[in-house]
Design a protein around this motif. Structure first.
Motif, PDB file in Angstrom:
ATOM      1  N   ASN A   1       0.647  -3.054  13.957  1.00 56.87           N
ATOM      2  CA  ASN A   1      -0.789  -3.689  13.910  1.00 56.87           C
ATOM      3  C   ASN A   1      -1.817  -2.998  13.059  1.00 56.87           C
ATOM      4  N   GLY A   2      -1.202  -1.593  12.608  1.00 57.50           N
ATOM      5  CA  GLY A   2      -2.165  -0.677  12.062  1.00 57.50           C
ATOM      6  C   GLY A   2      -2.510  -0.921  10.544  1.00 57.50           C
ATOM      7  N   ALA A   3      -1.575  -1.697   9.853  1.00 54.14           N
ATOM      8  CA  ALA A   3      -1.980  -1.819   8.421  1.00 54.14           C
ATOM      9  C   ALA A   3      -0.678  -3.087   7.860  1.00 54.14           C
ATOM     10  N   THR A   4      -0.841  -3.332   6.833  1.00 54.15           N
ATOM     11  CA  THR A   4       0.175  -4.217   6.051  1.00 54.15           C
ATOM     12  C   THR A   4       0.308  -3.747   4.749  1.00 54.15           C
ATOM     13  N   VAL A   5       1.737  -3.065   4.352  1.00 54.08           N
ATOM     14  CA  VAL A   5       1.892  -2.442   3.118  1.00 54.08           C
ATOM     15  C   VAL A   5       3.037  -3.258   2.451  1.00 54.08           C
ATOM     16  N   VAL A   6       2.616  -3.573   1.166  1.00 52.59           N
ATOM     17  CA  VAL A   6       3.079  -4.320   0.266  1.00 52.59           C
ATOM     18  C   VAL A   6       3.315  -3.949  -1.263  1.00 52.59           C
ATOM     19  N   ASP A   7       4.288  -3.445  -1.842  1.00 50.40           N
ATOM     20  CA  ASP A   7       4.503  -2.893  -3.118  1.00 50.40           C
ATOM     21  C   ASP A   7       3.730  -1.487  -3.362  1.00 50.40           C
ATOM     22  N   GLY A   8       3.872  -0.927  -2.084  1.00 50.70           N
ATOM     23  CA  GLY A   8       3.065   0.473  -2.249  1.00 50.70           C
ATOM     24  C   GLY A   8       1.618   0.509  -1.953  1.00 50.70           C
ATOM     25  N   LYS A   9       1.005  -0.618  -1.421  1.00 50.60           N
ATOM     26  CA  LYS A   9      -0.442  -0.776  -1.629  1.00 50.60           C
ATOM     27  C   LYS A   9      -0.565  -1.174   0.042  1.00 50.60           C
ATOM     28  N   VAL A  10      -1.689  -0.536   0.499  1.00 49.04           N
ATOM     29  CA  VAL A  10      -2.017  -0.753   2.034  1.00 49.04           C
ATOM     30  C   VAL A  10      -3.176  -1.648   2.251  1.00 49.04           C
ATOM     31  N   LEU A  11      -3.144  -2.299   3.011  1.00 48.79           N
ATOM     32  CA  LEU A  11      -4.262  -3.244   3.525  1.00 48.79           C
ATOM     33  C   LEU A  11      -4.451  -2.998   5.023  1.00 48.79           C
ATOM     34  N   GLY A  12      -5.714  -2.078   5.153  1.00 47.23           N
ATOM     35  CA  GLY A  12      -6.006  -1.650   6.551  1.00 47.23           C
ATOM     36  C   GLY A  12      -6.152  -2.881   7.664  1.00 47.23           C
ATOM     37  N   ALA A  13      -6.143  -2.515   8.832  1.00 45.50           N
ATOM     38  CA  ALA A  13      -6.309  -3.340   9.726  1.00 45.50           C
ATOM     39  C   ALA A  13      -7.891  -3.338  10.374  1.00 45.50           C
ATOM     40  N   ARG A  14      -8.532  -4.488  10.714  1.00 38.81           N
ATOM     41  CA  ARG A  14      -9.817  -4.651  11.587  1.00 38.81           C
ATOM     42  C   ARG A  14      -9.476  -5.362  12.625  1.00 38.81           C
ATOM     43  N   PHE A  15      -9.533  -4.911  13.917  1.00 41.56           N
ATOM     44  CA  PHE A  15      -9.196  -5.356  15.039  1.00 41.56           C
ATOM     45  C   PHE A  15     -10.328  -6.226  15.709  1.00 41.56           C
TER      46      PHE A  15
ATOM     47  N   ASP B   1      -9.823  -1.048   2.698  1.00 40.96           N
ATOM     48  CA  ASP B   1     -10.475  -1.199   4.015  1.00 40.96           C
ATOM     49  C   ASP B   1     -11.040  -2.791   4.062  1.00 40.96           C
ATOM     50  N   PRO B   2     -10.369  -3.608   5.047  1.00 43.01           N
ATOM     51  CA  PRO B   2     -10.767  -4.961   4.949  1.00 43.01           C
ATOM     52  C   PRO B   2     -12.149  -5.151   5.430  1.00 43.01           C
ATOM     53  N   ALA B   3     -12.643  -6.177   4.765  1.00 39.80           N
ATOM     54  CA  ALA B   3     -14.137  -6.820   5.302  1.00 39.80           C
ATOM     55  C   ALA B   3     -13.690  -7.793   6.451  1.00 39.80           C
ATOM     56  N   HIS B   4     -12.661  -8.241   6.386  1.00 43.44           N
ATOM     57  CA  HIS B   4     -12.296  -9.340   7.725  1.00 43.44           C
ATOM     58  C   HIS B   4     -11.381  -9.122   8.586  1.00 43.44           C
TER      59      HIS B   4
END
Length: 275
Positions: free
Chosen positions: A79-93, A118-121
């Protein structure tokens, strides 16, 4: 070549995990959590260590994030993040009880030089984002927002396919669907809205379909390296289906962590490098 005759080849994986040092169930934010039921944290740690050791024995790389006191659900690293192609989309709970986990995971990646966003949504990492060879499958209905799906597509530059979850027992996509290989999945049809089931049937016509019994023991909260599929040991029907298709299912016992609403996949965040 059909799914039943395909030669399966395991690939090395890179995972991030968090020891359940502070695991407990002190609140209820999903139907599996009951603060009135006692939790054996020592048993949870032992079960988690067995999963970690299994990954290492299969040749995978495992890194660790330090658990934070007061964040009992941090063990669910997916649940902490999503990592694709070395790029990290953080999580917002969505739930306040888990809000501090997002920054903790994002700091871990930032400190190691990853490109982070750092996600906005609201998105709950790989709880609701599952990556196939062509798509990012994205769950909504209980936790992650559709706006978070659009944000992920813009950041990763990959098509994001929204799937609506309708059964609160399967509140994250990774409780209702697992990616087995680049173009193969298994899922629980009853967990999805009719339109989303139709999308899955169109995209994955040969998918493994879970029975209600196997879904109810979190059998779809599984991790695959393309050959080995680690899944809850109680999901014997799914194991048989996987074996018939040339996969090698391996049962794991994470009964204590299931009290928090998570199992194999929930404890495992995949760090996907550039292709």
């Amino acid at each position: 070549m059909s799914a039943t005759t395909r030669t399966r080849t395991p690939g090395p994986r890179h995972y991030l995990m968090c020891r359940p040092t502070h695991f407990d169930v002190t609140y209820a934010i999903n139907p599996w959590m009951d603060p009135a039921k006692p939790v054996d944290t020592g048993l949870a740690v032992a079960q988690w260590e067995s999963l970690r050791d299994l990954y290492l024995s299969l040749g995978h790389t495992v890194e660790f994030i330090e658990p934070v006191p007061g964040l009992p659900d941090m063990v669910y690293a997916a649940n902490g993040a999503t990592v694709v192609d070395g790029k990290v989309l953080g999580a917002r709970f969505r739930n306040a009880e888990r809000a501090a986990e997002g920054p903790a995971y994002l700091d871990w990646f930032r400190d190691r030089g990853f490109e982070v966003h750092d996600p906005a949504h609201i998105n709950e990492g790989e709880g609701d984002f599952l990556v196939t060879g062509r798509y990012v499958l994205a769950g909504h209905g209980f936790r992650s927002s559709r706006d978070g799906h659009a944000e992920a597509q813009e950041f990763f530059g990959r098509p994001v396919i929204g799937l609506e979850l309708t059964d609160p027992a399967y509140y994250h996509l990774d409780t209702a669907l697992a990616v087995l290989d680049d173009d193969e999945v298994m899922y629980n049809p009853a967990a999805f809205a009719p339109g989303s089931r139709a999308v899955l049937e169109r995209l994955f016509p040969g998918a493994v379909l879970a029975t209600p019994r196997d879904a109810a023991v979190f059998g779809l909260n599984a991790v695959s390296d393309g050959y080995h599929v680690v899944l809850p040991e109680a999901a014997t029907g799914l194991a048989g289906q996987l074996r018939a298709r040339g996969f090698h299912p391996i049962g794991a016992g994470l009964t204590e962590l299931l009290k928090g609403g998570g199992s194999v996949k929930c404890c495992t965040l995949e760090l996907r490098g550039p292709r």
